[in-house]
Design a protein around this motif. Structure first.
Motif, short mmCIF file in Angstrom:
data_model
loop_
_atom_site.label_atom_id
_atom_site.label_comp_id
_atom_site.label_asym_id
_atom_site.label_seq_id
_atom_site.Cartn_x
_atom_site.Cartn_y
_atom_site.Cartn_z
N UNK A 129 0.84 -1.19 0.00
CA UNK A 129 0.00 0.00 0.00
C UNK A 129 0.88 1.25 0.00
N UNK A 130 0.44 2.26 -0.70
CA UNK A 130 1.14 3.54 -0.73
C UNK A 130 0.15 4.68 -0.50
N UNK A 131 0.62 5.74 0.11
CA UNK A 131 -0.22 6.93 0.25
C UNK A 131 -0.19 7.70 -1.05
N UNK A 132 -1.15 8.59 -1.22
CA UNK A 132 -1.24 9.38 -2.45
C UNK A 132 0.03 10.18 -2.67
N UNK A 133 0.52 10.79 -1.60
CA UNK A 133 1.72 11.63 -1.76
C UNK A 133 2.93 10.79 -2.14
N UNK A 134 3.01 9.57 -1.62
CA UNK A 134 4.10 8.68 -2.03
C UNK A 134 4.00 8.36 -3.52
N UNK A 135 2.78 8.06 -3.95
CA UNK A 135 2.56 7.73 -5.37
C UNK A 135 3.00 8.90 -6.24
N UNK A 136 2.57 10.09 -5.84
CA UNK A 136 2.94 11.30 -6.58
C UNK A 136 4.45 11.44 -6.67
N UNK A 137 5.13 11.24 -5.53
CA UNK A 137 6.58 11.41 -5.48
C UNK A 137 7.29 10.33 -6.30
N UNK A 148 -7.57 3.23 2.95
CA UNK A 148 -7.81 3.41 4.38
C UNK A 148 -6.97 4.58 4.86
N UNK A 149 -7.55 5.32 5.76
CA UNK A 149 -6.83 6.47 6.28
C UNK A 149 -5.82 6.03 7.33
N UNK A 150 -4.65 6.66 7.31
CA UNK A 150 -3.64 6.42 8.34
C UNK A 150 -3.10 7.78 8.73
N UNK A 151 -3.63 8.29 9.82
CA UNK A 151 -3.26 9.64 10.21
C UNK A 151 -3.73 10.64 9.18
N UNK A 152 -2.80 11.43 8.66
CA UNK A 152 -3.15 12.43 7.66
C UNK A 152 -3.29 11.83 6.28
N UNK A 153 -2.61 10.73 6.06
CA UNK A 153 -2.53 10.19 4.71
C UNK A 153 -3.61 9.17 4.42
N UNK A 154 -3.83 8.98 3.14
CA UNK A 154 -4.76 7.95 2.71
C UNK A 154 -3.99 6.91 1.92
N UNK A 155 -4.05 5.68 2.43
CA UNK A 155 -3.31 4.60 1.80
C UNK A 155 -4.16 3.92 0.75
#
Lengths: 114, 114
Positions: free
Chosen positions: A32-40, A65-72
């Motif tokens: 799983x990756x967060x949106x910002x990770x995917x973007x980066x 699924x949400x994990x803190x601020x990020x969405x995985x």
DNA sequence: AATTTATATGAATATAAATTCATATAAAGG
DNA sequence: CCTTTATATGAATTTATATTCATATAAATT
């Protein structure tokens, strides 16, 4: 085959028929990756990624699924993986014969001559 | 995954992501058909069918052989069949949960409320 | 060899999908 | 509760794909 099944097939193949979405799915195979990770990682525009993820979500190819601020984001189920693998089989099969590039080059040659 | 593989995947999925082409491929699962048969059975325009068949041919998803006046089209190899079958698995999986229609209806409801 | 039949192709138009930009939402942290 | 950070969405524009129409090709029949 029933019309709604054809439509569903069309929907899923249409989704898979896009480089960005394929690249995202390919990344998500790993974990799983967060949106910002995917973007980066994939060096894509935030909005573009978000739009693509929305489409993948709607088609139930990925889950969130949400994990803190990020969405995985992760793949929904193994069917998608199987689908990708089978496509890869076909592709490698085709690539063995000749690449799409070579094919297009040949076509260009034909057109010159004809 | 290498870029050219992604591009090949994109190409094949893009081809499969179209109702007309899917319907043609579905028909060709049965046996080989001539262009005029395809036109008659699927009730499509001659030119449209011809254009679609050209795309399928170029991607090596179908093969042709002349038989008298007619040109018979058939599936190139079993990979394509496998691919379609796998997609069907996924689709029936998705359809079990809820149809795309229901999903879209829900979305519309959400938008009214929000 | 002229005509018919079957299929293919090119180019113009119509339609759909992707990209971008601006803005919205929503949770987290101060 | 105001700000920041992460993500989502809407709408406009750009780009890609499909459809249609006119015409071309090519083999078969006369």
């Amino acid at each position: 085959m029933k019309k709604d099944v054809i439509i569903e097939l069309e929907t899923i193949f249409k989704l898979l028929g896009n480089r960005q979405r394929l690249t995202i799915l390919e990344l998500l195979r790993e974990r799983a990756y967060s949106v910002s990770e995917i973007i980066a990682i994939l060096d894509m525009e935030q909005s573009a990624v978000s739009h693509q993820l929305k489409l993948l979500r709607e088609a139930q190819l990925v889950q969130t699924k949400r994990q803190g601020r990020e969405i995985l984001y992760c793949l929904s189920d193994s069917h998608v993986l199987t689908l990708l693998d089978n496509a890869l089989n076909h592709v490698s099969h085709v690539l063995k014969k000749e690449t799409h590039e070579e094919f297009l080059a040949e076509e260009r040659e034909k057109n010159k001559k004809g």
